[in-house]
Design a protein around this motif. Structure first.
Motif, PDB file in Angstrom:
ATOM      1  N   GLY A  25     -42.267  47.966  64.135  1.00 33.51           N
ATOM      2  CA  GLY A  25     -41.542  49.419  64.902  1.00 33.51           C
ATOM      3  C   GLY A  25     -40.218  48.958  64.470  1.00 33.51           C
ATOM      4  O   GLY A  25     -39.453  48.080  63.661  1.00 33.51           O
ATOM      5  N   THR A  26     -39.710  50.667  65.587  1.00 32.47           N
ATOM      6  CA  THR A  26     -37.673  50.996  65.298  1.00 32.47           C
ATOM      7  C   THR A  26     -37.612  48.814  65.465  1.00 32.47           C
ATOM      8  O   THR A  26     -38.082  48.024  66.938  1.00 32.47           O
ATOM      9  N   THR A  27     -36.752  48.558  64.961  1.00 33.91           N
ATOM     10  CA  THR A  27     -36.586  47.035  65.619  1.00 33.91           C
ATOM     11  C   THR A  27     -34.002  47.216  64.870  1.00 33.91           C
ATOM     12  O   THR A  27     -33.696  47.652  63.990  1.00 33.91           O
ATOM     13  N   ASP A  28     -33.804  46.503  66.067  1.00 26.96           N
ATOM     14  CA  ASP A  28     -32.731  45.983  65.760  1.00 26.96           C
ATOM     15  C   ASP A  28     -32.123  45.720  65.053  1.00 26.96           C
ATOM     16  O   ASP A  28     -32.436  44.365  64.819  1.00 26.96           O
ATOM     17  N   ALA A  29     -31.121  45.763  63.599  1.00 22.16           N
ATOM     18  CA  ALA A  29     -31.083  44.984  62.857  1.00 22.16           C
ATOM     19  C   ALA A  29     -30.089  43.580  62.397  1.00 22.16           C
ATOM     20  O   ALA A  29     -30.469  42.617  63.060  1.00 22.16           O
ATOM     21  N   LYS A  30     -29.496  43.499  64.292  1.00 27.80           N
ATOM     22  CA  LYS A  30     -28.901  42.386  64.209  1.00 27.80           C
ATOM     23  C   LYS A  30     -30.199  41.694  64.877  1.00 27.80           C
ATOM     24  O   LYS A  30     -29.573  39.992  65.047  1.00 27.80           O
ATOM     25  N   LEU A  31     -31.871  41.328  65.703  1.00 27.17           N
ATOM     26  CA  LEU A  31     -31.704  40.720  65.512  1.00 27.17           C
ATOM     27  C   LEU A  31     -32.435  39.903  64.616  1.00 27.17           C
ATOM     28  O   LEU A  31     -32.815  39.047  64.409  1.00 27.17           O
ATOM     29  N   LEU A  32     -32.356  39.681  63.143  1.00 26.85           N
ATOM     30  CA  LEU A  32     -32.331  39.523  62.057  1.00 26.85           C
ATOM     31  C   LEU A  32     -32.035  38.424  61.687  1.00 26.85           C
ATOM     32  O   LEU A  32     -32.011  37.178  61.341  1.00 26.85           O
ATOM     33  N   THR A  33     -30.570  38.488  62.384  1.00 25.86           N
ATOM     34  CA  THR A  33     -29.372  37.537  62.337  1.00 25.86           C
ATOM     35  C   THR A  33     -29.157  36.397  62.867  1.00 25.86           C
ATOM     36  O   THR A  33     -28.753  35.136  62.803  1.00 25.86           O
ATOM     37  N   LEU A  34     -30.426  35.902  64.154  1.00 24.60           N
ATOM     38  CA  LEU A  34     -31.087  35.430  65.124  1.00 24.60           C
ATOM     39  C   LEU A  34     -31.198  34.392  63.921  1.00 24.60           C
ATOM     40  O   LEU A  34     -32.353  34.500  63.793  1.00 24.60           O
ATOM     41  N   GLU A  35     -30.997  33.140  64.412  1.00 31.89           N
ATOM     42  CA  GLU A  35     -32.163  31.373  63.372  1.00 31.89           C
ATOM     43  C   GLU A  35     -33.263  31.218  63.936  1.00 31.89           C
ATOM     44  O   GLU A  35     -34.077  31.413  63.637  1.00 31.89           O
ATOM     45  N   SER A  36     -33.607  32.131  65.244  1.00 35.52           N
ATOM     46  CA  SER A  36     -35.005  31.647  65.933  1.00 35.52           C
ATOM     47  C   SER A  36     -35.696  32.674  65.346  1.00 35.52           C
ATOM     48  O   SER A  36     -36.870  33.415  65.496  1.00 35.52           O
ATOM     49  N   THR A  37     -35.817  34.580  64.941  1.00 35.30           N
ATOM     50  CA  THR A  37     -36.213  35.415  64.385  1.00 35.30           C
ATOM     51  C   THR A  37     -36.052  34.845  63.086  1.00 35.30           C
ATOM     52  O   THR A  37     -37.335  35.407  62.281  1.00 35.30           O
ATOM     53  N   CYS A  38     -35.540  34.373  62.444  1.00 34.14           N
ATOM     54  CA  CYS A  38     -35.502  34.499  61.234  1.00 34.14           C
ATOM     55  C   CYS A  38     -34.699  33.626  60.129  1.00 34.14           C
ATOM     56  O   CYS A  38     -33.725  34.209  60.158  1.00 34.14           O
ATOM     57  N   THR A  39     -35.119  33.092  59.645  1.00 33.81           N
ATOM     58  CA  THR A  39     -34.163  31.229  58.737  1.00 33.81           C
ATOM     59  C   THR A  39     -33.829  32.491  58.187  1.00 33.81           C
ATOM     60  O   THR A  39     -32.745  31.760  57.425  1.00 33.81           O
ATOM     61  N   TRP A  40     -34.632  33.311  57.281  1.00 35.32           N
ATOM     62  CA  TRP A  40     -33.970  33.403  56.025  1.00 35.32           C
ATOM     63  C   TRP A  40     -33.284  34.844  55.627  1.00 35.32           C
ATOM     64  O   TRP A  40     -32.338  34.802  54.577  1.00 35.32           O
ATOM     65  N   PHE A  41     -32.242  35.304  56.928  1.00 32.06           N
ATOM     66  CA  PHE A  41     -31.443  36.244  56.457  1.00 32.06           C
ATOM     67  C   PHE A  41     -30.643  35.689  56.361  1.00 32.06           C
ATOM     68  O   PHE A  41     -29.552  36.115  55.036  1.00 32.06           O
ATOM     69  N   ASN A  42     -29.974  34.901  57.084  1.00 33.47           N
ATOM     70  CA  ASN A  42     -28.069  34.637  57.246  1.00 33.47           C
ATOM     71  C   ASN A  42     -27.799  33.440  55.453  1.00 33.47           C
ATOM     72  O   ASN A  42     -26.644  34.147  55.040  1.00 33.47           O
ATOM     73  N   PRO A  43     -28.295  32.659  55.365  1.00 31.26           N
ATOM     74  CA  PRO A  43     -28.656  32.268  54.071  1.00 31.26           C
ATOM     75  C   PRO A  43     -28.130  32.959  52.610  1.00 31.26           C
ATOM     76  O   PRO A  43     -27.231  33.105  52.316  1.00 31.26           O
ATOM     77  N   THR A  44     -29.113  34.315  52.346  1.00 28.63           N
ATOM     78  CA  THR A  44     -29.249  35.440  51.539  1.00 28.63           C
ATOM     79  C   THR A  44     -28.021  36.405  51.909  1.00 28.63           C
ATOM     80  O   THR A  44     -27.060  35.916  50.615  1.00 28.63           O
ATOM     81  N   TYR A  45     -27.472  36.705  52.930  1.00 26.18           N
ATOM     82  CA  TYR A  45     -26.515  37.187  53.765  1.00 26.18           C
ATOM     83  C   TYR A  45     -25.304  36.647  53.251  1.00 26.18           C
ATOM     84  O   TYR A  45     -24.126  37.607  52.412  1.00 26.18           O
ATOM     85  N   ALA A  46     -25.193  35.412  52.927  1.00 25.79           N
ATOM     86  CA  ALA A  46     -24.261  35.274  53.044  1.00 25.79           C
ATOM     87  C   ALA A  46     -23.742  34.239  51.426  1.00 25.79           C
ATOM     88  O   ALA A  46     -22.355  34.615  51.448  1.00 25.79           O
ATOM     89  N   SER A  47     -24.889  34.551  50.862  1.00 27.03           N
ATOM     90  CA  SER A  47     -24.615  33.430  49.812  1.00 27.03           C
ATOM     91  C   SER A  47     -24.644  35.242  48.689  1.00 27.03           C
ATOM     92  O   SER A  47     -24.146  35.022  47.722  1.00 27.03           O
TER      93      SER A  47
END
Length: 156
Positions: A25-47
């Motif tokens: 459902g409706t989700t705060d995008a900031k949760l995606l940046t948390l390592e405990s929520t998803c490990t895939w977001f930050n590496p792709t975002y950074a690169s």
């Protein structure tokens, strides 16, 4: 001592379940940046490096009241690939995250509030550009060039 161990075990179990519970459902995008929520977001975002000239054109083409409806699935490899690139593109264009409404669906592409049905979303990710309260266009499941180029093409 047995009661203490039982309480500790229960606490650990619920804490683990809370961390691995799917976001729907409706989700705060900031949760995606948390390592405990998803490990895939930050590496792709950074690169990811969006094309600067395309970003400049995108910024010119977007109206000030433009918003984005984004549908994705945490389980979906296309979402895992494109969602970080999308948010990196918005950051590069100076578009605030408050302009994005993020909705996450399960593997059957359903969410608790059923917005995916209202917007006719059959595949994820789906990025919908809204301007003046109307849909301007959408990018569905994959991109032809890049997320920023495909969004720009919708506005031209």
């Amino acid at each position: 001592m047995k009661h203490l161990l039982a309480i500790l075990f229960t606490f650990i179990t619920f804490a683990t379940m809370a961390q691995t519970a799917p976001l729907l459902g409706t989700t705060d995008a900031k949760l995606l940046t948390l390592e405990s929520t998803c490990t895939w977001f930050n590496p792709t975002y950074a690169s990811y490096q969006p094309d600067a000239s395309t970003i400049a054109e995108l910024n010119k083409a977007l109206s000030k009241d433009a918003t984005f409806l984004v549908f994705g699935g945490m389980w979906c490899s296309d979402t895992q690939n494109l969602l970080p690139k999308f948010f990196k593109t918005l950051e590069a264009a100076g578009i605030p995250q408050s302009s994005v409404k993020l909705y996450l669906v399960d593997e059957q592409k359903n969410s608790p509030d059923k917005l995916e049905k209202q917007y006719g979303v059959n595949n994820v990710p789906t990025f919908i550009i809204m301007q003046n309260g109307e849909e301007k266009g959408r990018v569905v499941e994959n991109v032809r060039q890049s997320i920023e180029a495909d969004l720009l093409k919708l506005l031209q």
